[in-house]
Design an enzyme around this catalytic site. Structure first.
Site, mmCIF file in Angstrom:
data_model
loop_
_atom_site.group_PDB
_atom_site.id
_atom_site.type_symbol
_atom_site.label_atom_id
_atom_site.label_comp_id
_atom_site.label_asym_id
_atom_site.label_seq_id
_atom_site.Cartn_x
_atom_site.Cartn_y
_atom_site.Cartn_z
ATOM 1 N N LYS A 63 13.661 19.799 -2.806
ATOM 2 C CA LYS A 63 14.327 19.195 -1.638
ATOM 3 C C LYS A 63 14.802 17.778 -1.970
ATOM 4 C CE LYS A 63 11.677 17.197 1.694
ATOM 5 N NZ LYS A 63 11.994 15.788 2.023
ATOM 6 N N ASN A 64 13.910 16.991 -2.558
ATOM 7 C CA ASN A 64 14.234 15.577 -2.744
ATOM 8 C C ASN A 64 15.200 15.320 -3.899
ATOM 9 O OD1 ASN A 64 12.763 15.032 -0.507
ATOM 10 N ND2 ASN A 64 10.975 14.189 -1.576
ATOM 11 N N CYS A 120 10.051 6.398 12.018
ATOM 12 C CA CYS A 120 9.536 7.513 11.225
ATOM 13 C C CYS A 120 8.032 7.556 11.399
ATOM 14 C CB CYS A 120 9.895 7.309 9.763
ATOM 15 S SG CYS A 120 9.269 8.606 8.709
ATOM 16 N N ARG A 123 10.035 2.381 7.754
ATOM 17 C CA ARG A 123 10.713 2.700 6.487
ATOM 18 C C ARG A 123 12.008 1.890 6.379
ATOM 19 N NH1 ARG A 123 10.501 9.027 5.452
ATOM 20 N NH2 ARG A 123 11.205 8.377 3.408
ATOM 21 N N ASP A 177 3.391 12.180 -1.380
ATOM 22 C CA ASP A 177 3.756 13.442 -0.713
ATOM 23 C C ASP A 177 2.697 14.538 -0.904
ATOM 24 O OD1 ASP A 177 6.055 12.236 0.152
ATOM 25 O OD2 ASP A 177 7.348 13.103 -1.381
ATOM 26 N N ARG A 197 11.484 21.765 7.586
ATOM 27 C CA ARG A 197 12.347 20.741 7.005
ATOM 28 C C ARG A 197 12.226 20.716 5.491
ATOM 29 N NH1 ARG A 197 11.780 14.970 9.250
ATOM 30 N NH2 ARG A 197 13.335 14.878 7.610
HETATM 31 N N1 EPU Z 1 10.769 0.349 0.915
HETATM 32 C C1 EPU Z 1 11.104 -0.949 1.223
HETATM 33 N N2 EPU Z 1 12.435 -1.268 1.311
HETATM 34 C C2 EPU Z 1 13.419 -0.357 1.091
HETATM 35 C C3 EPU Z 1 13.057 0.973 0.775
HETATM 36 C C4 EPU Z 1 11.711 1.306 0.681
HETATM 37 O O1 EPU Z 1 10.251 -1.797 1.412
HETATM 38 O O2 EPU Z 1 14.592 -0.701 1.173
HETATM 39 C C5 EPU Z 1 9.330 0.719 0.802
HETATM 40 C C6 EPU Z 1 8.939 1.864 1.722
HETATM 41 O O3 EPU Z 1 8.636 1.394 3.018
HETATM 42 C C7 EPU Z 1 7.751 2.436 1.001
HETATM 43 C C8 EPU Z 1 8.119 2.288 -0.461
HETATM 44 O O4 EPU Z 1 9.125 1.262 -0.494
HETATM 45 O O5 EPU Z 1 6.605 1.671 1.256
HETATM 46 C C9 EPU Z 1 8.659 3.529 -1.119
HETATM 47 O O6 EPU Z 1 9.660 4.129 -0.299
HETATM 48 P P1 EPU Z 1 10.907 4.879 -0.915
HETATM 49 O O7 EPU Z 1 12.140 4.116 -0.606
HETATM 50 O O8 EPU Z 1 10.642 5.181 -2.356
HETATM 51 O O9 EPU Z 1 10.940 6.220 -0.081
HETATM 52 P P2 EPU Z 1 12.238 7.071 0.157
HETATM 53 O O10 EPU Z 1 13.116 6.955 -1.024
HETATM 54 O O11 EPU Z 1 12.803 6.785 1.490
HETATM 55 C C10 EPU Z 1 11.429 9.278 -0.981
HETATM 56 C C11 EPU Z 1 11.136 10.678 -0.543
HETATM 57 C C12 EPU Z 1 9.852 10.707 0.286
HETATM 58 C C13 EPU Z 1 8.726 10.135 -0.568
HETATM 59 C C14 EPU Z 1 9.082 8.723 -1.047
HETATM 60 C C15 EPU Z 1 8.054 8.124 -1.978
HETATM 61 C C16 EPU Z 1 13.303 11.713 -0.367
HETATM 62 C C17 EPU Z 1 14.336 12.324 0.492
HETATM 63 N N3 EPU Z 1 12.232 11.206 0.241
HETATM 64 O O12 EPU Z 1 11.625 8.539 0.226
HETATM 65 O O13 EPU Z 1 9.594 12.079 0.566
HETATM 66 O O14 EPU Z 1 7.533 10.090 0.183
HETATM 67 O O15 EPU Z 1 10.352 8.763 -1.750
HETATM 68 O O16 EPU Z 1 7.886 8.915 -3.100
HETATM 69 O O17 EPU Z 1 13.431 11.712 -1.578
HETATM 70 C C18 EPU Z 1 8.755 13.901 1.759
HETATM 71 O O18 EPU Z 1 9.387 14.647 1.000
HETATM 72 O O19 EPU Z 1 7.894 14.341 2.577
HETATM 73 C C19 EPU Z 1 9.007 12.465 1.734
HETATM 74 C C20 EPU Z 1 8.663 11.650 2.729
#
Ligand code: EPU
Length: 420
Positions: free
Chosen positions: A22-23, A115, A120, A306, A398
């Site tokens: 998915k990701n 969220c 986030r 995850d 999802r």
């Molecule tokens: N963060 C910031 N600023 C930003 C972006 C992120 O402070 O601009 C923080 C977040 O709050 C968090 C950390 O950085 O504490 C990591 O977040 P990240 O941005 O890596 O998460 P994401 O890219 O939004 C993806 C996956 C998530 C998974 C996370 C961490 C996808 C679509 N989603 O989210 O997947 O938990 O990386 O590995 O790729 C899931 O599949 O259930 C899921 C939530």
């Protein structure tokens, strides 16, 4: 809203095939916006999140065709506005910002809402776009980015909770068409980032270093169509391995990349399960009594956030005192209160769950909250006496392709009750 009923106590055995990630699929589908030529993506799982992404692409003007797991996207013309109504259902819709900025030099995408797994922010994504020369403002709930000309930059994607996965993806997708050499430091190293970089390189991008914390992108003038198969879903694989640990008499997951699941298999082995890797298959078998564990979630290659909820379910059913510390999303513990309804003994100390294993749980009505928390409740139900009724299973739909059917294939007694 559908419910899932898990009748506990059945032993699982046999094998299932893992779906595409998915990701990986979500940013790769978004990246198809970067070219006017057709892109063919294989292995896209049939999930509500991938369907939302295809709806967004169609809304932006792309032609989308889907034939089972193969999706063809032709974005001959795109417009660059994605309104709230269409993006609010999925946070990952934010990853169309990078390709729209790269292709159209401007984009207006509604800011994702709250969220359940915690705040986030997307400040790091926006900081990256600004470094590439974009003006960024939030107006009427939309993020508006505008750059008459994108220029290469040195960008640090490291935040206080580690690097950002979708932020790294977003900046990479904008930078492939920026003049000059962009360097992303503190980049996320997740396999899904590597998969996206491989796809972009097939489209004609020049990206090196994906999978390390330093990604170097030499901007090109334009990208072309490409064909790609997404990597297997490492979180789905991990979830079924935990199902095998909780209630299995020998469960094999096939079509996996064992290296991507290593943090999970290493811990399961340390916990006392026999884990056997053969080619692209991993088998798990209970091996005497399983022990307690200490787990800390970390960016890849550390233990993934995850998989945290699923491990909480497993450790609740093992003997001994375990601790699980969530370093990526410190509030991601919605499953704890529900596991307690099933008799689990868990207490939260800040971002740490202290779990006193109780051996087995008791079926109860429980509420799914987010995707992984919901999967954890289904797993807990496998080891519970009686029936566990999991409501709001749209969360599961999802991100898990046919979770209930695949568990049935392994011998679980599980049924989906369709809403009227
Ligand atoms: N963060 C910031 N600023 C930003 C972006 C992120 O402070 O601009 C923080 C977040 O709050 C968090 C950390 O950085 O504490 C990591 O977040 P990240 O941005 O890596 O998460 P994401 O890219 O939004 C993806 C996956 C998530 C998974 C996370 C961490 C996808 C679509 N989603 O989210 O997947 O938990 O990386 O590995 O790729 C899931 O599949 O259930 C899921 C939530």
């Amino acid at each position: 809203m559908d419910k899932i009923l898990v009748h506990g106590g059945r032993r699982l055995s046999g094998s299932i095939k893992i779906s595409g990630s998915k990701n990986s699929s979500l940013p790769i589908l978004a990246a198809t916006l970067l070219t006017r030529e057709p892109c063919v993506v294989h292995g896209v799982p049939d999930l509500s999140d991938t369907n939302y992404m295809l709806q967004i692409l169609a809304h932006l003007g792309a032609q989308v065709e889907r034939a089972s797991g193969t999706v063809t996207v032709t974005a001959e013309k795109v417009h660059c506005v994605a309104p709230y109504d269409i993006v609010r259902k999925m946070r990952a819709s934010v990853c169309v910002l990078g390709p729209l900025l790269g292709r159209c030099k401007e984009a207006a995408v509604a800011l994702p809402g709250g969220c359940v797994i915690g705040d986030r922010p997307i400040d790091l994504h926006l900081k990256g776009f600004e470094a590439l020369g974009a003006a960024v403002r939030v107006e009427g709930g939309d993020i508006k980015v505008f750059a008459p000309k994108l220029r290469a930059a040195q960008i640090d994607m490291q935040g206080i909770f580690g690097p950002t996965v979708l932020g790294t993806d977003n900046v990479m997708m904008a930078a492939v068409l920026a003049a000059g050499v962009t360097v992303i430091e503190g980049a996320a190293c997740e396999p899904e980032v590597v998969d996206l970089a491989n796809f972009l390189n097939k489209m004609g991008a020049k990206i090196e270093g994906a999978g390390t914390t330093r990604i170097v992108i030499e901007g090109v003038h334009e990208l072309h169509g490409a064909e790609h198969r997404v990597i297997p879903d490492r979180i789905e694989a991990g979830t079924f391995l935990v199902a095998g640990a909780i209630a299995g008499d020998g469960v094999t997951v096939k079509r996996v990349e064992p290296e991507h699941v290593r943090a999970v298999t290493d811990l399961l082995a340390r916990c006392g399960y026999a884990v056997d890797v053969a080619g692209d298959s991993i088998s798990i078998l209970a091996n005497g009594s399983a022990s307690a564990l200490e787990i800390v979630t970390e960016p890849y290659p550390g233990f993934p956030t995850d998989m945290q909820a699923q491990m909480c379910a497993l450790l609740s059913t093992n003997r001994g005192t375990s601790s699980v510390t969530e370093n990526i999303f410190p509030q991601r513990y919605m499953h704890v209160a529900e596991l307690k309804r099933m008799g689990a003994n868990v207490r939260l100390e800040g971002a740490t769950a202290v779990i006193d294993g109780v051996g087995s749980l008791l079926g109860a009505p429980v509420m799914a909250s987010d995707l992984r928390a919901s999967a954890a409740l289904v797993l807990a139900g496998l080891k519970a006496d009686g029936v566990t009724e999991v409501s709001r299973v749209y969360h599961i739909d999802r991100g898990y392709e046919h979770l209930d059917e695949k568990l049935s294939e392994l011998g679980a007694h599980i049924e989906r009750v369709k809403s009227e």
